[in-house]
Design a protein around this motif. Structure first.
Motif, PDB file in Angstrom:
ATOM      1  N   GLY A  56      32.033  74.504  22.364  1.00  0.00           N
ATOM      2  CA  GLY A  56      31.832  73.067  22.308  1.00  0.00           C
ATOM      3  C   GLY A  56      32.095  72.477  20.938  1.00  0.00           C
ATOM      4  O   GLY A  56      32.452  73.172  19.983  1.00  0.00           O
ATOM      5  N   GLU A 112      13.472  73.073  27.316  1.00  0.00           N
ATOM      6  CA  GLU A 112      12.938  72.353  28.462  1.00  0.00           C
ATOM      7  C   GLU A 112      13.921  72.537  29.628  1.00  0.00           C
ATOM      8  O   GLU A 112      15.058  72.964  29.426  1.00  0.00           O
ATOM      9  N   ARG A 133      17.638  69.512  35.660  1.00  0.00           N
ATOM     10  CA  ARG A 133      18.007  69.692  37.065  1.00  0.00           C
ATOM     11  C   ARG A 133      19.110  68.708  37.423  1.00  0.00           C
ATOM     12  O   ARG A 133      19.256  67.656  36.771  1.00  0.00           O
ATOM     13  N   VAL A 160      18.159  73.028  29.390  1.00  0.00           N
ATOM     14  CA  VAL A 160      18.902  71.805  29.047  1.00  0.00           C
ATOM     15  C   VAL A 160      20.134  72.117  28.197  1.00  0.00           C
ATOM     16  O   VAL A 160      21.146  71.432  28.287  1.00  0.00           O
ATOM     17  N   SER A 161      20.045  73.164  27.367  1.00  0.00           N
ATOM     18  CA  SER A 161      21.221  73.559  26.584  1.00  0.00           C
ATOM     19  C   SER A 161      21.163  75.062  26.354  1.00  0.00           C
ATOM     20  O   SER A 161      20.080  75.650  26.343  1.00  0.00           O
ATOM     21  N   MET A 178      24.685  76.176  33.886  1.00  0.00           N
ATOM     22  CA  MET A 178      24.600  76.495  35.323  1.00  0.00           C
ATOM     23  C   MET A 178      24.664  77.998  35.587  1.00  0.00           C
ATOM     24  O   MET A 178      24.238  78.462  36.639  1.00  0.00           O
ATOM     25  N   VAL A 204      32.926  69.604  26.167  1.00  0.00           N
ATOM     26  CA  VAL A 204      32.590  70.118  24.837  1.00  0.00           C
ATOM     27  C   VAL A 204      31.787  69.087  24.029  1.00  0.00           C
ATOM     28  O   VAL A 204      31.138  69.431  23.048  1.00  0.00           O
ATOM     29  N   ASP A 205      31.845  67.843  24.457  1.00  0.00           N
ATOM     30  CA  ASP A 205      31.030  66.825  23.784  1.00  0.00           C
ATOM     31  C   ASP A 205      30.859  65.622  24.703  1.00  0.00           C
ATOM     32  O   ASP A 205      31.695  65.389  25.589  1.00  0.00           O
ATOM     33  N   GLU A 254      26.515  57.079  35.283  1.00  0.00           N
ATOM     34  CA  GLU A 254      25.163  57.624  35.396  1.00  0.00           C
ATOM     35  C   GLU A 254      25.247  59.134  35.180  1.00  0.00           C
ATOM     36  O   GLU A 254      26.104  59.804  35.773  1.00  0.00           O
ATOM     37  N   PRO A 255      24.405  59.724  34.324  1.00  0.00           N
ATOM     38  CA  PRO A 255      24.502  61.175  34.081  1.00  0.00           C
ATOM     39  C   PRO A 255      24.091  61.962  35.322  1.00  0.00           C
ATOM     40  O   PRO A 255      23.152  61.564  36.019  1.00  0.00           O
ATOM     41  N   PRO A 256      24.781  63.054  35.598  1.00  0.00           N
ATOM     42  CA  PRO A 256      24.433  63.846  36.792  1.00  0.00           C
ATOM     43  C   PRO A 256      23.244  64.764  36.575  1.00  0.00           C
ATOM     44  O   PRO A 256      22.801  65.429  37.493  1.00  0.00           O
ATOM     45  N   LEU A 257      22.737  64.796  35.330  1.00  0.00           N
ATOM     46  CA  LEU A 257      21.626  65.695  35.011  1.00  0.00           C
ATOM     47  C   LEU A 257      20.396  64.926  34.561  1.00  0.00           C
ATOM     48  O   LEU A 257      20.512  63.841  33.977  1.00  0.00           O
ATOM     49  N   GLU A 258      19.267  65.514  34.790  1.00  0.00           N
ATOM     50  CA  GLU A 258      18.018  64.934  34.323  1.00  0.00           C
ATOM     51  C   GLU A 258      17.254  65.998  33.523  1.00  0.00           C
ATOM     52  O   GLU A 258      17.044  67.099  34.064  1.00  0.00           O
ATOM     53  N   PRO A 259      16.952  65.823  32.258  1.00  0.00           N
ATOM     54  CA  PRO A 259      17.210  64.630  31.438  1.00  0.00           C
ATOM     55  C   PRO A 259      18.681  64.555  30.994  1.00  0.00           C
ATOM     56  O   PRO A 259      19.392  65.559  31.043  1.00  0.00           O
ATOM     57  N   VAL A 285      19.614  63.720  27.888  1.00  0.00           N
ATOM     58  CA  VAL A 285      19.720  64.248  26.522  1.00  0.00           C
ATOM     59  C   VAL A 285      18.568  65.204  26.238  1.00  0.00           C
ATOM     60  O   VAL A 285      17.511  65.142  26.872  1.00  0.00           O
ATOM     61  N   THR A 286      18.802  66.099  25.263  1.00  0.00           N
ATOM     62  CA  THR A 286      17.740  67.017  24.849  1.00  0.00           C
ATOM     63  C   THR A 286      16.762  66.263  23.950  1.00  0.00           C
ATOM     64  O   THR A 286      16.998  65.098  23.597  1.00  0.00           O
ATOM     65  N   ARG A 287      15.694  66.958  23.529  1.00  0.00           N
ATOM     66  CA  ARG A 287      14.719  66.319  22.620  1.00  0.00           C
ATOM     67  C   ARG A 287      15.392  65.901  21.314  1.00  0.00           C
ATOM     68  O   ARG A 287      14.952  64.985  20.646  1.00  0.00           O
ATOM     69  N   ILE A 291      28.669  68.168  38.642  1.00  0.00           N
ATOM     70  CA  ILE A 291      28.454  69.446  37.958  1.00  0.00           C
ATOM     71  C   ILE A 291      28.816  70.579  38.922  1.00  0.00           C
ATOM     72  O   ILE A 291      28.365  70.586  40.069  1.00  0.00           O
TER      73      ILE A 291
END
Lengths: 171, 345
Positions: A113, A165, A168, B40-41, B48, B259-260, B287-292, B294-296, B316
């Motif tokens: 990335g 965290e 989903r 999340v990352s 996945m 990649v970004d 609309e983002p396909p993931l929840e959340p 963004v990360t913290r 995804i």
């Protein structure tokens, strides 16, 4: 019954010994171990990543001059004359022996990335070429010449993933 | 254990309960692959690929338990000298080898994405390979001895001794600092909360019961299901192949790796950069396909994912290793139930 116990104990000790030795042999070699290699060799080694700071450097590799953009623990080198581009790491061993590990930029970016997280110590798999030299010219004019390790893959542990965290997929 | 084998092997409850548990486990595995959370990352590859945790880990834990069954049976044989315990140990080792092969194959597929290479001689990989090879030598060893009593006695001693590789493989990721494999605690940390995490625990338990149950059924001469066993194995394969195709087919169409990504203050995607170097700016943020989203640390959770872009929406995609691992898991169940249906004792 005691004969059986002795048999189990002997077999268990033998298997445990082989197992323990094999697991210990799985320990990745350190970059220092490359200092004794004289011919191109496929290696998997662990090394400390040298911080290159954030500056513009010049690199000479295989007779081609590259402009190097240092981004902390790695640099992106782009050829002045060809389309070649590499991600470059300097990996240092415990005895101070240092190699320049080069990874084609396109592959590096597609796998890691735009903002890769590189830990202070990494394990790389690749071809160590002690005969090839890579020269880096520092902003001060100082020149460093290092043997080259062409990276096939950076082996990443996944430990940090499990403390994250959870996400989903929506819908 | 002494009385359990004949009682369970002959009971109608056991005969039908095991296939029901297998089908329940298959359904749960499908649910977790579809709905189970992911990190999340991740340091490498698509997050996945961590869907494999719901396939690989239950098989790995149950392999240890099956080999523990071989140890228990072997101890009973050495203690009581009754032939059926040797037969039971044979069945446990046979199923342990089957499950062990599945652990190695599913782990390698996952490692190819998340560790950078399918085989890394990581201490845990080495230890599990050794565990597998040690038990693989069990049958050649037994078959090389002609005297039945001596064959069973040495076989039992070997099955007990070989189990020493289980604690070694469990401890291997702690023995060496640079192990790529996480410790059990790290996985518990990830799966430590929420109902879906509890379901992973249920899956591990189910897989353990299935592994032990199939071994006992096999040793007892089969579940007595007749053709139903073969039909059940076929149904499992059909479900497994069908689901594998469902999650793998989108990978056959055009897809990219992110990649970004730039996420605006409202949590919508403004632009993405793909692994082919192309950048896409969306006139109307997506609309983002993931929840959340963004990360913290405010980094997009889309980074690393393999995606397909259709009609101004992002989908995804699963990693091929999850599809492959699910197929391996269903082959394991099918072969397991087929063999247990026929019996080998």
């Amino acid at each position: 019954m005691s004969r059986n116990l002795v048999l189990v104990a002997i077999l268990a000790l033998a298997i445990a010994g082989i197992g323990y030795a094999s697991i210990n042999a799985s320990k990745y070699n350190e970059v220092s171990s490359l200092s004794g290699i004289e011919v191109p060799t496929r290696v998997t080694v662990r090394g400390e990543v040298v911080n290159l700071g954030f500056s513009r450097l010049v690199m000479v590799y295989n007779g081609i001059v590259y402009d190097m953009d240092a981004r902390g623990v790695y640099a992106v080198a782009e050829s002045r004359t060809t389309q070649d581009s590499y991600a470059v790491f300097l990996l240092k061993g415990k005895n101070g022996f240092t190699v320049a590990a080069v990874y084609p930029s396109a592959e590096f970016i597609s796998r890691y990335g735009g903002s890769p997280v590189i830990e202070s110590s990494i394990v790389v798999d690749g071809i160590y070429k002690p005969g090839d030299r890579l020269k880096i010219v520092m902003p001060t004019g100082e020149q460093v010449e290092l043997p080259v390790l062409e990276i096939n893959s950076i082996l990443k542990g996944c430990h940090s993933s499990y403390g994250q965290e959870q996400a989903r997929i929506k819908g | 254990m002494i009385g359990m084998v004949p009682v369970m092997g002959g009971s109608t409850l056991f005969r039908y309960m095991l296939p029901i548990l297998v089908l329940a486990d298959l359904g749960l595995a499908v649910y977790l692959v579809l709905e189970g959370p992911i990190p999340v990352s991740v340091p490498l590859g698509t997050p996945m690929a961590y869907k494999n945790i719901y396939i690989h880990v239950p098989i790995a834990v149950s392999t240890y338990i099956i080999f523990l069954g071989a140890v228990a049976s072997s101890i009973l044989y050495l203690w009581r000298g009754v032939e059926r315990y040797s037969t039971l140990a044979d069945a446990f080792v046979k199923y342990g080898i089957l499950f062990g092969a599945a652990v190695l194959v599913t782990g390698s597929a996952w490692a190819s994405e998340s560790w950078g290479s399918p085989w890394n001689w990581d201490p845990k990989e080495t230890a599990v390979l050794l565990l597998f090879l040690t038990y693989l030598a069990y049958f050649p060893l037994k078959n090389s001895i002609s005297d039945p009593e001596r064959r069973n006695r040495i076989g039992a001693a070997y099955a007990i001794a070989a189990f020493v590789m289980v604690p070694l493989s469990y401890l291997s990721s702690r023995m060496l600092a640079e192990s790529l494999h996480p410790t059990t605690e790290a996985i518990e940390e990830f799966t430590g909360g929420g109902s879906r995490s509890a379901l992973l625990g249920v899956r591990i338990l189910l897989m353990m019961v299935i592994g032990v149950g199939l071994s006992i059924a096999y040793a007892r001469g089969g579940l007595g299901l007749g053709r139903l066993g073969a039909v059940l194995a076929f149904i499992i394969m059909v479900i497994g192949v069908g689901f594998t195709i469902y999650i793998a087919v989108p990978l056959a169409s055009e897809h990219y790796r992110v990649v970004d990504a730039v996420i605006n203050d409202d949590g919508y995607i403004e632009s993405i950069t793909l692994s082919n170097g192309e950048s896409i700016n969306f006139t109307k943020p997506l609309e983002p396909p993931l929840e959340p989203a963004v990360t913290r640390d405010g980094v997009s959770t889309l980074i690393g994912h393999i995606i397909a872009i259709n009609n101004n929406s992002i989908r995804i995609l699963y990693h091929w290793s999850t599809a492959f691992d699910f197929l391996v898991y269903t082959i394991l169940l099918s072969v397991g139930i087929y063999l247990a249906g026929r019996g080998g004792g």
